[in-house]
Motif scaffolding. Structure first.
Motif, PDB file in Angstrom:
ATOM      1  N   VAL A 121       0.836  -1.207   0.000  1.00  0.00           N
ATOM      2  CA  VAL A 121       0.000   0.000   0.000  1.00  0.00           C
ATOM      3  C   VAL A 121       0.870   1.256   0.000  1.00  0.00           C
ATOM      4  CG1 VAL A 121      -1.705   1.317   1.317  1.00  0.00           C
ATOM      5  CG2 VAL A 121      -1.950  -1.161   1.096  1.00  0.00           C
ATOM      6  N   VAL A 122       1.912   1.269   0.828  1.00  0.00           N
ATOM      7  CA  VAL A 122       2.822   2.418   0.871  1.00  0.00           C
ATOM      8  C   VAL A 122       3.481   2.626  -0.491  1.00  0.00           C
ATOM      9  CG1 VAL A 122       5.010   3.240   1.824  1.00  0.00           C
ATOM     10  CG2 VAL A 122       3.245   2.348   3.345  1.00  0.00           C
ATOM     11  N   GLN A 123       3.926   1.552  -1.110  1.00  0.00           N
ATOM     12  CA  GLN A 123       4.558   1.668  -2.418  1.00  0.00           C
ATOM     13  C   GLN A 123       3.591   2.256  -3.445  1.00  0.00           C
ATOM     14  OE1 GLN A 123       7.515  -1.131  -4.582  1.00  0.00           O
ATOM     15  NE2 GLN A 123       5.504  -1.999  -4.996  1.00  0.00           N
ATOM     16  N   ALA A 124       2.352   1.784  -3.441  1.00  0.00           N
ATOM     17  CA  ALA A 124       1.351   2.307  -4.376  1.00  0.00           C
ATOM     18  C   ALA A 124       1.132   3.797  -4.166  1.00  0.00           C
ATOM     19  CB  ALA A 124       0.042   1.541  -4.211  1.00  0.00           C
ATOM     20  N   ALA A 125       1.098   4.231  -2.910  1.00  0.00           N
ATOM     21  CA  ALA A 125       0.896   5.652  -2.615  1.00  0.00           C
ATOM     22  C   ALA A 125       2.071   6.493  -3.092  1.00  0.00           C
ATOM     23  CB  ALA A 125       0.681   5.840  -1.113  1.00  0.00           C
ATOM     24  N   LEU A 126       3.292   6.009  -2.888  1.00  0.00           N
ATOM     25  CA  LEU A 126       4.478   6.750  -3.316  1.00  0.00           C
ATOM     26  C   LEU A 126       4.513   6.918  -4.833  1.00  0.00           C
ATOM     27  CD1 LEU A 126       7.116   5.074  -0.977  1.00  0.00           C
ATOM     28  CD2 LEU A 126       6.425   7.477  -0.888  1.00  0.00           C
ATOM     29  N   ILE A 127       4.216   5.860  -5.549  1.00  0.00           N
ATOM     30  CA  ILE A 127       4.244   5.939  -7.011  1.00  0.00           C
ATOM     31  C   ILE A 127       3.146   6.866  -7.516  1.00  0.00           C
ATOM     32  CG2 ILE A 127       4.100   4.629  -9.150  1.00  0.00           C
ATOM     33  CD1 ILE A 127       5.077   2.175  -7.624  1.00  0.00           C
ATOM     34  N   ALA A 128       1.943   6.704  -6.973  1.00  0.00           N
ATOM     35  CA  ALA A 128       0.821   7.529  -7.440  1.00  0.00           C
ATOM     36  C   ALA A 128       1.046   9.007  -7.147  1.00  0.00           C
ATOM     37  CB  ALA A 128      -0.475   7.051  -6.789  1.00  0.00           C
TER      38      ALA A 128
END
Length: 490
Positions: A121-128
């Protein structure tokens, strides 16, 4: 990747194309004036990345390398001690493998939700989040229509999709930092560019070289003192990490940086000849390296080559193509995630420099969208529209039923794709990996992994290893649907 003669001398600051756009208050780094549709775009991309990665994990398609390793790292930080990974080896200090203290930022979230899913989830937020500064710059300089197309093409780009579709990696932290730094640099805000770039030193050791190139561009734009200081900080940070910190933590100690010592080349040589080969003809051979370059630049219709910002991609491209590991060369895995914000920032910068507008701008945007759409089905985001992504193999439930028999805190060796299912509550290492903790209390193996996914042992080696375990004091606790669970007798 060189600027034209007119560009290379002073690199003039970029200007808005209309007073109306300037009054809109679109700060290039997203301080204010973010329109609702950009929030919606970033939110939709976050949901897509998150859904993809969580679904792959639920289907037991995540891996010991790397989700299992990174969860053990962050679990260590959450427990208040320096990071170790049992997957890498018994109590292996990962700061001797890569320098990525930025991962400690995930620890508070992990304490609230101790699960590998929080990493995804953290990775998805950083990329987005990285789409916002790029889209804001495009809107301010080129208009809302161009910003929407560029934001969508960037968000659906193959480098980001691959990262979201392959476990978790520390370089996700670099993506929004690079986007903000390059947008600031492209808008003649050198201090902001430097401040956004310097935290890259805490993300991964090689990114100090990227910081150094950003410093070089700052100096080229006219702020020589700040540019030189930034470049020195980048080079110094990389040198400190590779020559001091990594050797200090590395169990073998004598290695300055183990990942740079990977050997192998098309020339079959070693030592100086091998090095010379790698930094010359080896940078464009074999063919996957050229393919990667084409795929990187094609969504920009190769216009990114006209921007000096593309120079920021050079350190990453050089170390990857000079590497002896074939996995670094191509478009697979997560290795291109840091290149995508660079390439699209260079695309925007080139459009602005050419003062592209009207029919010409529309042609570039249509071309970029067409190439992005053509490439999209080849990469992981396309799985979201495939029916098989939403079907769960009944064997997943069987695996979890057997894993539930393993008590919390136990030492375990498990198959590659079982490891990330156990890292949140056991001390788990990879079955068949030479550096795994010996004599674990439990062993769990999936003997029906498809041939193209089985690793590190072959089918025959795995069968021999299980038979040996049974002769060395283990007994079969359960065996069902291809899963074998062993425990120590008594």
């Amino acid at each position: 990747m060189q600027a034209s003669p007119a560009d290379s001398a002073t690199l003039p600051p970029q200007q808005s194309q209309s007073d109306e756009q300037a009054r809109a208050g679109d700060s290039p780094t997203g301080h204010s004036g973010i329109p609702w549709w950009m929030w919606a775009l970033a939110g939709a991309l976050f949901f897509a990345y998150m859904t993809l990665s969580l679904r792959l994990h639920q289907r037991m398609l995540s891996n010991a390398f790397d989700l299992g390793i990174f969860e053990q790292v962050i679990r260590s930080y959450a427990d208040g001690h320096l990071p170790v990974s049992e997957v890498k080896g018994p109590d292996y200090p990962v700061l001797g493998d890569h320098f990525h203290p930025a991962l400690a930022l995930v620890a508070p979230f992990y304490r609230l939700w101790p699960s590998p899913q929080v990493l995804l989830v953290v990775q998805a937020a950083l990329i987005a989040a990285s789409v916002l500064p790029l889209a804001l710059w495009a809107r301010r300089a080129l208009g809302s229509g161009a910003a929407a197309v560029i934001g969508i093409c960037y968000g659906l780009s193959w480098g980001l999709a691959n990262a979201a579709g392959f476990d978790f990696h520390e370089v996700a932290f670099a993506v929004p930092l690079l986007a903000c730094s390059l947008v600031a640099l492209g808008n003649d805000r050198p201090r902001a560019a430097a401040l956004w770039a310097l935290p890259l030193l805490l993300v991964k050791e090689d990114l100090g070289l990227t910081v150094a190139v950003i410093g070089f561009l700052i100096a080229l734009r006219g702020d020589r003192k700040l540019g030189i200081a930034t470049a020195v900080a980048g080079l110094g940070g990389t040198a400190l990490a590779m020559l001091v910190i990594l050797p200090a933590f590395n169990p073998q100690g004598s290695y300055a940086y183990t990942h740079w010592l990977t050997t192998g080349s098309e020339g079959g040589e070693s030592g100086l000849p091998d090095l010379l080969y790698k930094v010359t003809i080896g940078l464009i051979t074999p063919e996957p390296k050229v393919t990667t370059l084409l795929f990187l630049l094609a969504p920009t219709l190769f216009l990114a080559l006209r921007s000096p910002l593309l120079l920021v991609a050079l350190p990453t491209l050089v170390w990857r193509f000079a590497s002896g590991l074939w996995t670094h060369w191509g478009t697979s895995y997560h290795y291109s995630i840091v290149l995508m914000p660079i390439v699209f920032a260079a695309f925007i910068d080139a459009l602005v420099r050419r003062r592209t507008s009207g029919v010409s701008l529309r042609r570039y945007l249509v071309g970029s969208a067409a190439i992005t759409a053509l490439i999209l089905p080849q990469y992981p985001l396309w799985q979201l529209v495939k029916p098989e992504n939403w079907r769960t193999d009944p064997r997943v439930a069987v695996a979890h039923k057997l894993m539930d028999r393993i008590p919390d805190g136990a030492t375990v060796q498990a198959s590659n794709q079982l490891v990330p299912q156990l890292t949140d509550r056991t001390s788990v290492s990879l079955y068949g990996w030479g550096d795994s903790r010996p004599n674990p209390e439990w062993i769990m193996v999936d003997t029906e992994v498809p041939q193209h996914r089985i690793w590190p042992l072959s089918v025959g080696e795995e069968r021999i290893s299980l038979d040996r375990a049974l002769t060395e004091g283990y007994r079969t606790a359960a065996e069902e649907d291809g899963f074998v669970l062993l425990t120590r007798s008594g």
